[in-house]
Motif scaffolding. Sequence first.
Motif, PDB file in Angstrom:
ATOM      1  N   MET A 174      -4.372   6.206 -10.151  1.00 65.00           N
ATOM      2  CA  MET A 174      -3.211   5.586  -9.210  1.00 65.00           C
ATOM      3  C   MET A 174      -2.927   4.194  -8.966  1.00 65.00           C
ATOM      4  O   MET A 174      -4.499   3.368  -8.870  1.00 65.00           O
ATOM      5  CB  MET A 174      -3.901   6.317  -7.956  1.00 65.00           C
ATOM      6  CG  MET A 174      -2.948   6.139  -6.687  1.00 65.00           C
ATOM      7  SD  MET A 174      -3.323   6.607  -5.268  1.00 65.00           S
ATOM      8  CE  MET A 174      -3.398   8.187  -5.900  1.00 65.00           C
ATOM      9  N   GLU A 222      -6.629  13.566   2.681  1.00 62.18           N
ATOM     10  CA  GLU A 222      -6.001  14.385   2.243  1.00 62.18           C
ATOM     11  C   GLU A 222      -5.823  13.911   0.678  1.00 62.18           C
ATOM     12  O   GLU A 222      -5.837  15.039  -0.313  1.00 62.18           O
ATOM     13  CB  GLU A 222      -5.194  13.734   3.020  1.00 62.18           C
ATOM     14  CG  GLU A 222      -3.477  15.310   2.616  1.00 62.18           C
ATOM     15  CD  GLU A 222      -2.310  15.373   3.322  1.00 62.18           C
ATOM     16  OE1 GLU A 222      -1.970  14.952   2.823  1.00 62.18           O
ATOM     17  OE2 GLU A 222      -2.385  15.341   4.962  1.00 62.18           O
ATOM     18  N   ILE A 223      -5.548  12.401   0.790  1.00 58.52           N
ATOM     19  CA  ILE A 223      -5.057  12.432  -0.485  1.00 58.52           C
ATOM     20  C   ILE A 223      -5.700  12.962  -2.356  1.00 58.52           C
ATOM     21  O   ILE A 223      -5.954  13.001  -3.101  1.00 58.52           O
ATOM     22  CB  ILE A 223      -4.541  10.811  -0.959  1.00 58.52           C
ATOM     23  CG1 ILE A 223      -3.484  10.657  -0.561  1.00 58.52           C
ATOM     24  CG2 ILE A 223      -4.798  10.415  -2.319  1.00 58.52           C
ATOM     25  CD1 ILE A 223      -3.115   8.944   0.098  1.00 58.52           C
ATOM     26  N   ARG A 279      -9.032   6.116  -6.425  1.00 53.23           N
ATOM     27  CA  ARG A 279      -7.807   5.596  -7.194  1.00 53.23           C
ATOM     28  C   ARG A 279      -8.003   5.940  -8.150  1.00 53.23           C
ATOM     29  O   ARG A 279      -7.189   5.633  -9.310  1.00 53.23           O
ATOM     30  CB  ARG A 279      -7.466   4.116  -5.815  1.00 53.23           C
ATOM     31  CG  ARG A 279      -5.662   4.291  -6.130  1.00 53.23           C
ATOM     32  CD  ARG A 279      -6.024   2.666  -5.958  1.00 53.23           C
ATOM     33  NE  ARG A 279      -6.699   1.802  -6.073  1.00 53.23           N
ATOM     34  CZ  ARG A 279      -6.481   0.773  -6.854  1.00 53.23           C
ATOM     35  NH1 ARG A 279      -5.850   1.453  -8.195  1.00 53.23           N
ATOM     36  NH2 ARG A 279      -7.334  -0.282  -7.211  1.00 53.23           N
ATOM     37  N   LYS A 284      -5.101  10.152   5.582  1.00 52.42           N
ATOM     38  CA  LYS A 284      -4.686  10.664   5.362  1.00 52.42           C
ATOM     39  C   LYS A 284      -4.565  10.038   3.181  1.00 52.42           C
ATOM     40  O   LYS A 284      -4.856  11.146   2.121  1.00 52.42           O
ATOM     41  CB  LYS A 284      -3.059   9.114   4.784  1.00 52.42           C
ATOM     42  CG  LYS A 284      -2.076   9.617   5.714  1.00 52.42           C
ATOM     43  CD  LYS A 284      -1.578   8.370   6.045  1.00 52.42           C
ATOM     44  CE  LYS A 284      -0.173   8.741   6.488  1.00 52.42           C
ATOM     45  NZ  LYS A 284       0.908   7.975   7.315  1.00 52.42           N
ATOM     46  N   ARG A 318      -8.119   8.772  -9.780  1.00 52.50           N
ATOM     47  CA  ARG A 318      -6.790   9.451 -10.734  1.00 52.50           C
ATOM     48  C   ARG A 318      -5.576   8.557 -11.369  1.00 52.50           C
ATOM     49  O   ARG A 318      -4.209   8.685 -11.308  1.00 52.50           O
ATOM     50  CB  ARG A 318      -6.423   9.910  -9.620  1.00 52.50           C
ATOM     51  CG  ARG A 318      -7.307  10.416  -8.717  1.00 52.50           C
ATOM     52  CD  ARG A 318      -7.244  10.999  -7.130  1.00 52.50           C
ATOM     53  NE  ARG A 318      -8.355  11.700  -6.770  1.00 52.50           N
ATOM     54  CZ  ARG A 318      -9.176  11.778  -6.522  1.00 52.50           C
ATOM     55  NH1 ARG A 318     -10.401  11.073  -7.010  1.00 52.50           N
ATOM     56  NH2 ARG A 318     -10.122  12.831  -6.068  1.00 52.50           N
ATOM     57  N   GLU A 344       0.625   2.660  -5.301  1.00 51.38           N
ATOM     58  CA  GLU A 344       1.233   3.986  -5.059  1.00 51.38           C
ATOM     59  C   GLU A 344       0.454   4.371  -4.115  1.00 51.38           C
ATOM     60  O   GLU A 344       0.638   5.468  -3.462  1.00 51.38           O
ATOM     61  CB  GLU A 344       0.867   4.912  -6.014  1.00 51.38           C
ATOM     62  CG  GLU A 344       1.710   5.750  -6.019  1.00 51.38           C
ATOM     63  CD  GLU A 344       0.720   7.319  -7.386  1.00 51.38           C
ATOM     64  OE1 GLU A 344       0.755   8.147  -7.356  1.00 51.38           O
ATOM     65  OE2 GLU A 344       0.765   6.249  -8.600  1.00 51.38           O
ATOM     66  N   LEU A 345      -0.395   4.331  -3.833  1.00 50.34           N
ATOM     67  CA  LEU A 345      -1.879   4.517  -2.808  1.00 50.34           C
ATOM     68  C   LEU A 345      -1.172   4.109  -1.534  1.00 50.34           C
ATOM     69  O   LEU A 345      -1.099   4.733  -0.465  1.00 50.34           O
ATOM     70  CB  LEU A 345      -2.918   3.871  -2.897  1.00 50.34           C
ATOM     71  CG  LEU A 345      -4.329   4.402  -1.874  1.00 50.34           C
ATOM     72  CD1 LEU A 345      -4.247   5.670  -1.923  1.00 50.34           C
ATOM     73  CD2 LEU A 345      -5.410   3.499  -1.657  1.00 50.34           C
ATOM     74  N   ALA A 357       1.810   3.476  -1.442  1.00 48.65           N
ATOM     75  CA  ALA A 357       3.033   4.605  -0.584  1.00 48.65           C
ATOM     76  C   ALA A 357       2.490   5.377  -0.163  1.00 48.65           C
ATOM     77  O   ALA A 357       3.608   5.910   1.109  1.00 48.65           O
ATOM     78  CB  ALA A 357       3.732   4.079  -1.659  1.00 48.65           C
ATOM     79  N   ARG A 358       2.347   6.225  -0.883  1.00 47.08           N
ATOM     80  CA  ARG A 358       1.541   6.983  -0.196  1.00 47.08           C
ATOM     81  C   ARG A 358       1.398   7.217   1.329  1.00 47.08           C
ATOM     82  O   ARG A 358       0.958   7.857   2.288  1.00 47.08           O
ATOM     83  CB  ARG A 358       0.646   7.733  -1.282  1.00 47.08           C
ATOM     84  CG  ARG A 358       1.137   8.400  -2.661  1.00 47.08           C
ATOM     85  CD  ARG A 358       0.285   8.997  -3.615  1.00 47.08           C
ATOM     86  NE  ARG A 358       0.203  10.454  -2.859  1.00 47.08           N
ATOM     87  CZ  ARG A 358      -0.717  11.506  -3.879  1.00 47.08           C
ATOM     88  NH1 ARG A 358      -1.373  11.248  -4.788  1.00 47.08           N
ATOM     89  NH2 ARG A 358      -1.292  12.408  -3.181  1.00 47.08           N
ATOM     90  N   LEU A 359       0.442   6.232   1.579  1.00 42.14           N
ATOM     91  CA  LEU A 359      -0.815   5.963   2.558  1.00 42.14           C
ATOM     92  C   LEU A 359      -0.007   5.641   4.283  1.00 42.14           C
ATOM     93  O   LEU A 359      -0.115   5.637   4.978  1.00 42.14           O
ATOM     94  CB  LEU A 359      -1.728   4.689   2.789  1.00 42.14           C
ATOM     95  CG  LEU A 359      -2.781   5.381   1.957  1.00 42.14           C
ATOM     96  CD1 LEU A 359      -3.094   4.155   1.506  1.00 42.14           C
ATOM     97  CD2 LEU A 359      -3.840   6.916   2.214  1.00 42.14           C
ATOM     98  N   GLY A 360       1.619   4.611   3.364  1.00 42.44           N
ATOM     99  CA  GLY A 360       1.951   4.240   4.351  1.00 42.44           C
ATOM    100  C   GLY A 360       2.261   3.269   4.833  1.00 42.44           C
ATOM    101  O   GLY A 360       2.027   2.856   6.069  1.00 42.44           O
TER     102      GLY A 360
END
Length: 90
Positions: free
Chosen positions: A36, A72-73, A31, A69, A34, A40-41, A43-46
């Motif tokens: 990040m 994938e990220i 993280r 996820k 990047r 943000e992480l 939110a991207r992971l839900g």
Amino acid sequence: MPSVRLEHRLSKTKAALLRRRRLGQNVRRLRAERAMSKSELAARLGVSLGQVYHIELGESSPSMEVYAKLVEIFGGELPLAQFFANWLLK
């Protein structure tokens, strides 16, 4: 003096904790590389910010869905074997 069974269970618990911490360190490192934020992480992971925090500290393991996820990220930089070692040996 602890029994052999208790010692074995304690050693498995310690090993699982070390695996969770290693996974958390990898997530934190990837993280940061990047640039990040945890928010943000999350939110991207839900997931909640708290869940990301606990994963990075090694206090909890991600679900299979969240781990997929993460892979994938981070472009496959988290080995799937690491997740299964954590998940199967909780």
